[in-house]
Scaffold this active site. Structure first.
Site, mmCIF file in Angstrom:
data_model
loop_
_atom_site.group_PDB
_atom_site.id
_atom_site.type_symbol
_atom_site.label_atom_id
_atom_site.label_comp_id
_atom_site.label_asym_id
_atom_site.label_seq_id
_atom_site.Cartn_x
_atom_site.Cartn_y
_atom_site.Cartn_z
ATOM 1 N N GLY A 1 1.103 -0.984 -0.108
ATOM 2 C CA GLY A 1 0.571 0.017 0.069
ATOM 3 C C GLY A 1 1.187 0.979 -0.193
ATOM 4 O O GLY A 1 1.070 1.605 1.401
ATOM 5 N N GLY B 1 0.143 4.620 -0.318
ATOM 6 C CA GLY B 1 -0.580 5.840 0.198
ATOM 7 C C GLY B 1 -0.033 6.344 0.848
ATOM 8 O O GLY B 1 1.656 6.213 0.906
ATOM 9 N N GLY C 1 1.435 4.285 3.372
ATOM 10 C CA GLY C 1 3.092 3.837 2.822
ATOM 11 C C GLY C 1 4.183 4.727 2.856
ATOM 12 O O GLY C 1 5.208 4.417 3.512
ATOM 13 N N ASP D 1 2.345 -1.346 -4.724
ATOM 14 C CA ASP D 1 0.432 -1.321 -4.299
ATOM 15 C C ASP D 1 0.133 -1.691 -5.629
ATOM 16 O O ASP D 1 0.783 -2.185 -6.739
ATOM 17 C CB ASP D 1 0.602 0.145 -4.673
ATOM 18 C CG ASP D 1 -0.752 0.827 -4.486
ATOM 19 O OD1 ASP D 1 -1.015 1.156 -2.949
ATOM 20 O OD2 ASP D 1 -1.694 0.828 -5.011
ATOM 21 N N ARG E 1 -13.591 4.605 12.453
ATOM 22 C CA ARG E 1 -12.945 3.437 11.941
ATOM 23 C C ARG E 1 -13.613 2.001 11.214
ATOM 24 O O ARG E 1 -14.022 1.404 10.976
ATOM 25 C CB ARG E 1 -11.359 3.532 12.708
ATOM 26 C CG ARG E 1 -10.867 4.164 13.465
ATOM 27 C CD ARG E 1 -9.708 3.488 14.560
ATOM 28 N NE ARG E 1 -8.867 4.837 15.100
ATOM 29 C CZ ARG E 1 -9.160 5.956 15.692
ATOM 30 N NH1 ARG E 1 -10.613 5.832 16.000
ATOM 31 N NH2 ARG E 1 -8.628 7.089 15.646
ATOM 32 N N ASN F 1 -12.361 -3.681 3.943
ATOM 33 C CA ASN F 1 -10.552 -3.883 4.109
ATOM 34 C C ASN F 1 -10.770 -5.259 4.373
ATOM 35 O O ASN F 1 -9.832 -5.399 4.347
ATOM 36 C CB ASN F 1 -9.985 -2.388 5.053
ATOM 37 C CG ASN F 1 -10.319 -1.043 4.329
ATOM 38 O OD1 ASN F 1 -10.123 -1.177 3.027
ATOM 39 N ND2 ASN F 1 -9.910 -0.166 5.403
ATOM 40 N N THR G 1 -3.211 -1.129 8.435
ATOM 41 C CA THR G 1 -4.783 -0.467 7.913
ATOM 42 C C THR G 1 -6.075 -0.822 8.772
ATOM 43 O O THR G 1 -5.786 -1.623 9.441
ATOM 44 C CB THR G 1 -5.261 -2.050 7.250
ATOM 45 O OG1 THR G 1 -4.214 -1.371 5.798
ATOM 46 C CG2 THR G 1 -6.541 -1.308 6.070
ATOM 47 N N ARG H 1 -0.108 10.970 20.708
ATOM 48 C CA ARG H 1 -0.518 11.302 20.507
ATOM 49 C C ARG H 1 -0.745 12.259 22.260
ATOM 50 O O ARG H 1 -0.734 13.455 22.426
ATOM 51 C CB ARG H 1 -1.924 11.505 19.781
ATOM 52 C CG ARG H 1 -1.815 11.756 18.339
ATOM 53 C CD ARG H 1 -3.161 10.863 18.014
ATOM 54 N NE ARG H 1 -2.917 10.539 16.654
ATOM 55 C CZ ARG H 1 -4.231 10.003 15.568
ATOM 56 N NH1 ARG H 1 -5.084 9.314 15.477
ATOM 57 N NH2 ARG H 1 -4.017 10.564 14.527
ATOM 58 N N HIS I 1 -8.522 0.793 19.857
ATOM 59 C CA HIS I 1 -7.916 1.763 18.977
ATOM 60 C C HIS I 1 -9.269 2.295 18.508
ATOM 61 O O HIS I 1 -9.421 2.042 17.333
ATOM 62 C CB HIS I 1 -7.081 1.586 17.557
ATOM 63 C CG HIS I 1 -6.798 2.927 17.065
ATOM 64 N ND1 HIS I 1 -5.099 3.896 17.660
ATOM 65 C CD2 HIS I 1 -6.775 3.296 15.440
ATOM 66 C CE1 HIS I 1 -5.084 5.312 16.451
ATOM 67 N NE2 HIS I 1 -5.919 4.197 15.146
HETATM 68 C C1 2OP Z 1 -5.913 7.693 13.504
HETATM 69 O O1 2OP Z 1 -5.598 8.392 12.084
HETATM 70 C C2 2OP Z 1 -5.201 6.409 11.133
HETATM 71 O O2 2OP Z 1 -7.635 5.879 11.946
HETATM 72 C C3 2OP Z 1 -6.233 6.545 12.259
HETATM 73 O O3 2OP Z 1 -5.961 7.167 14.358
#
Ligand code: 2OP
Length: 307
Positions: free
Chosen positions: A8, A10, A13, A32, A87, A94, A118, A150, A174
């Site tokens: 991938g 994008g 990647g 890809d 998500r 996917n 992904t 983050r 996540h």
């Molecule tokens: C995020 O930004 C890419 O879903 C992912 O947390």
């Protein structure tokens, strides 16, 4: 020489390839399905090399056969969120891609360590594992370590200190159900409950939880990719250099907190064999309940049951 491949090409990647090269970790092969896409991206990346001074080679291919015997594979193929999407809305789209490409990976590079980027990362990690038959030590997802980077930024911003002095721990899904653990988040060794009011910690945890969606909403056309790519490149580095750094990754549970059959993030030692040890931080009863609920949610998504 062991090599790193990315499925991938994008935003996630290509940026992962860029960060790996900038750090001088390894040569990278981009693959890809879109004809010419990886070759074009790799050319662009290599033409930056004289200025950025990276010495590693980034190449591109349209042939999945070129992934043969890869040592590390970053799986970053598939659709990304549009504004307003969660998500998990990406799962139907996917899952087939992950299942079919995982079989190719198992055939071409059965010894590879695979990092899943992904979305939705926990269910996709599980699908990849089940379809490929590979062990959980070698297929794991980019979950808590992205959320933690983050949170590190947010804590550092709030306290006006360097991000380098801040560490953070985030476990679980996540998703909006991610579990930040403030007493295991520290600034130069001092747990943040000693430095920030409870209400401020709650605000920062909410900002971390909403960060991915906020970026999609603001940027409108793409979901986040710099922080996800940075986290993926750190995992590649820790595997390739056998650093045994500890990252929170999405791992198929095998008895942790009495749970099995769902992939969720927990801190793990990441080295040349992939996951070398899964750690189980001491949790409160409430955190254990949230973690168990998340496991049930991931199982329900994978089994196609409505939540
Ligand atoms: C995020 O930004 C890419 O879903 C992912 O947390």
């Amino acid at each position: 020489m062991p090599h790193v491949s990315i499925i991938g090409s994008g935003n996630v990647g290509a940026n992962t390839a860029f960060f790996i090269a900038e750090k001088g970790v390894a040569d990278v092969l981009l693959y890809d399905v879109k004809a010419g896409f990886s070759t074009g991206k790799s050319l662009d990346l290599m033409e930056a090399a004289p200025v950025r001074a990276y010495r590693n080679r980034i190449s591109g291919t349209d042939s999945i056969a070129d992934l043969r015997d890869s040592d590390i594979i970053v799986f970053a193929a598939g659709a990304v969120r549009a504004p307003g999407m969660k998500r998990e809305d990406l799962f139907q789209n996917n899952r087939e891609l992950a299942a079919s490409l995982s079989k190719e990976v198992a055939r071409l590079a059965p010894g590879a360590k695979v990092i899943i980027a992904t979305e939705p990362v926990d269910p996709i990690t599980q699908v990849f594992l089940q379809a490929s038959g590979m062990p959980r030590e070698r297929v794991f997802g980019l979950g808590g370590c992205l959320d933690a980077t983050r949170l590190r930024y947010l804590i550092a911003r709030e306290l006006s200190v360097s991000t380098e002095n801040v560490s953070a721990m985030v476990i679980g899904r996540h998703s909006d159900a991610m579990i930040g653990l403030p007493r295991y988040c520290t600034v130069s060794g001092v747990p943040i409950p000693q430095l920030l009011r409870r209400s401020m910690i709650e605000e920062l945890l909410a900002e971390m939880r909403d960060a991915g969606s906020l970026i999609v909403d603001l940027a409108r056309r793409s979901s986040a990719y710099y922080a996800p790519s940075a986290a993926a490149a750190e995992l590649v580095d820790s595997i390739h250099m056998d650093l045994k750094r500890i990252f929170s990754v999405s791992v198929l549970l095998d008895g942790e907190y009495g749970l099995t059959g769902a992939a969720l993030s927990l801190p793990a030692v990441i080295g040349k064999n992939g996951i070398e040890r899964v750690l189980q931080p001491r949790l409160t009863e409430e955190e254990k309940e949230r973690f168990a609920r998340s496991a049930a949610e991931v199982r329900a998504i994978v089994e196609g049951k409505a939540l």
